[in-house]
Design a protein around this motif. Structure first.
Motif, PDB file in Angstrom:
ATOM      1  N   CYS A   1     -16.970  24.120 -24.644  1.00 51.06           N
ATOM      2  CA  CYS A   1     -15.819  24.038 -25.542  1.00 51.06           C
ATOM      3  C   CYS A   1     -16.197  24.253 -27.007  1.00 51.06           C
ATOM      4  O   CYS A   1     -15.312  24.364 -27.860  1.00 51.06           O
TER       5      CYS A   1
ATOM      6  N   GLN B   1     -18.084  26.886 -27.851  1.00 50.86           N
ATOM      7  CA  GLN B   1     -18.219  28.337 -27.980  1.00 50.86           C
ATOM      8  C   GLN B   1     -16.930  29.072 -27.652  1.00 50.86           C
ATOM      9  O   GLN B   1     -16.658  30.138 -28.181  1.00 50.86           O
ATOM     10  N   ALA B   2     -16.121  28.513 -26.752  1.00 47.44           N
ATOM     11  CA  ALA B   2     -14.910  29.189 -26.300  1.00 47.44           C
ATOM     12  C   ALA B   2     -13.796  29.085 -27.338  1.00 47.44           C
ATOM     13  O   ALA B   2     -13.775  28.180 -28.173  1.00 47.44           O
ATOM     14  N   THR B   3     -12.839  29.986 -27.266  1.00 42.58           N
ATOM     15  CA  THR B   3     -11.652  29.877 -28.111  1.00 42.58           C
ATOM     16  C   THR B   3     -10.815  28.696 -27.633  1.00 42.58           C
ATOM     17  O   THR B   3     -10.937  28.238 -26.490  1.00 42.58           O
ATOM     18  N   THR B   4      -9.963  28.214 -28.501  1.00 40.23           N
ATOM     19  CA  THR B   4      -9.120  27.077 -28.135  1.00 40.23           C
ATOM     20  C   THR B   4      -8.249  27.404 -26.930  1.00 40.23           C
ATOM     21  O   THR B   4      -8.112  26.586 -26.013  1.00 40.23           O
ATOM     22  N   GLN B   5      -7.654  28.595 -26.908  1.00 38.42           N
ATOM     23  CA  GLN B   5      -6.787  28.986 -25.805  1.00 38.42           C
ATOM     24  C   GLN B   5      -7.542  28.984 -24.481  1.00 38.42           C
ATOM     25  O   GLN B   5      -7.047  28.485 -23.473  1.00 38.42           O
TER      26      GLN B   5
ATOM     27  N   ALA C   1     -10.238  22.966 -30.717  1.00 43.45           N
ATOM     28  CA  ALA C   1     -10.128  22.459 -29.345  1.00 43.45           C
ATOM     29  C   ALA C   1     -10.112  20.936 -29.336  1.00 43.45           C
ATOM     30  O   ALA C   1      -9.374  20.319 -28.567  1.00 43.45           O
TER      31      ALA C   1
END
Length: 260
Positions: A116, A118-122, A157
């Motif tokens: 979480c 590294q990933a985009t919020t979506q 996030a």
């Protein structure tokens, strides 16, 4: 093919962002979007939790707790179930249902063990939603506890996930006492050669402060991975906590006791 006969791709070890920028970001996010805990306990509490739910944690780890009348918290990433990984075979939905029936807490990771930080919020929110739906389909109740895989999360996030769970747990060391951030709650790992000694050190701190300590590990085996612990170490820690006067609770029960 039945679930037992399915062939799964092996899960390889993942290395989170250890760059200087990554380390600074992880420090800064702990200061943002906080939800301070209010804790007043008559006795210290400790929770024993198992990240990713390797099969050995659901078997040997559960036996250690159940034989003493206690229950643990298992953070399942449903996308890993049944696959082989660096901690051995991951447990299945059937294992989760068995644990739930025995009184253990089935808690939430991301579905694919997504980072979480590294990933985009979506993408992160979609992965969490997919995991909560998978856990619900197993008949294990609605998850109220969440743990960030790798202990990492980006600011958007963290903000978006706040309020969806009673606790959102990270991996940095600390106690849940007054002021602790429930949106990025501290925990202490029982892992590696010094894992038991580190856990004992934090148990002593929690005892002195009448605070809540969340301990976590992964596999529980005679020869554990670098992220796990031995059966004997887990037994000694549980027995030591009980002898010191701790209440041994699931993370959900600990949340309830501090008024969440």
């Amino acid at each position: 093919m039945t679930a037992v006969e399915q062939t799964y791709e092996k899960v390889d070890a993942y290395e989170p962002d250890r760059s200087l920028n990554g380390k600074v970001r992880r420090r800064l996010i702990r200061l943002q979007h906080r939800r301070p805990a209010q804790v007043k306990l008559e006795r210290p509490m400790v929770s024993f939790s198992f990240d990713d739910a390797p099969a050995t944690a659901c078997e040997a780890g559960a036996r250690v707790l159940e034989s003493r009348g206690f229950r643990g918290t298992y953070y399942f990433a449903a996308g890993l179930t049944g696959r082989d990984g660096p901690m051995g075979r991951y447990a299945t939905g059937e294992d989760a249902a068995r644990l739930h029936a025995a009184g253990h807490e089935i808690a939430c990771h991301t579905f694919s063990h997504l980072d979480c930080g590294q990933a985009t919020t979506q993408v992160a929110l979609a992965d969490v939603a997919q995991n909560t739906e998978a856990l619900a389909s197993w008949g294990v109740g609605n998850a109220v506890s969440f743990a960030y895989p790798y202990g990492d999360v980006a600011a958007p996030a963290k903000t978006a996930l706040a309020g969806r769970f009673k606790t959102l747990r990270a991996l940095h060391h600390g106690l849940i006492a007054n002021g602790a951030d429930l949106n990025q709650a501290p925990a202490v790992g029982i892992e590696g050669a010094d894992g038991e000694d580190v856990a004992l050190h934090w148990l002593d701190k929690a005892h002195r402060r009448k605070a809540w300590l969340i301990l976590y590990t992964h596999d529980v085996a005679e020869q554990p991975s670098a992220w796990g612990c031995t059966v004997q170490a887990l037994e000694r820690l549980v027995d030591g906590a009980v002898n010191a006067g701790f209440d041994v609770v699931t993370v959900a029960e600990g949340s309830r006791r501090i008024g969440l």
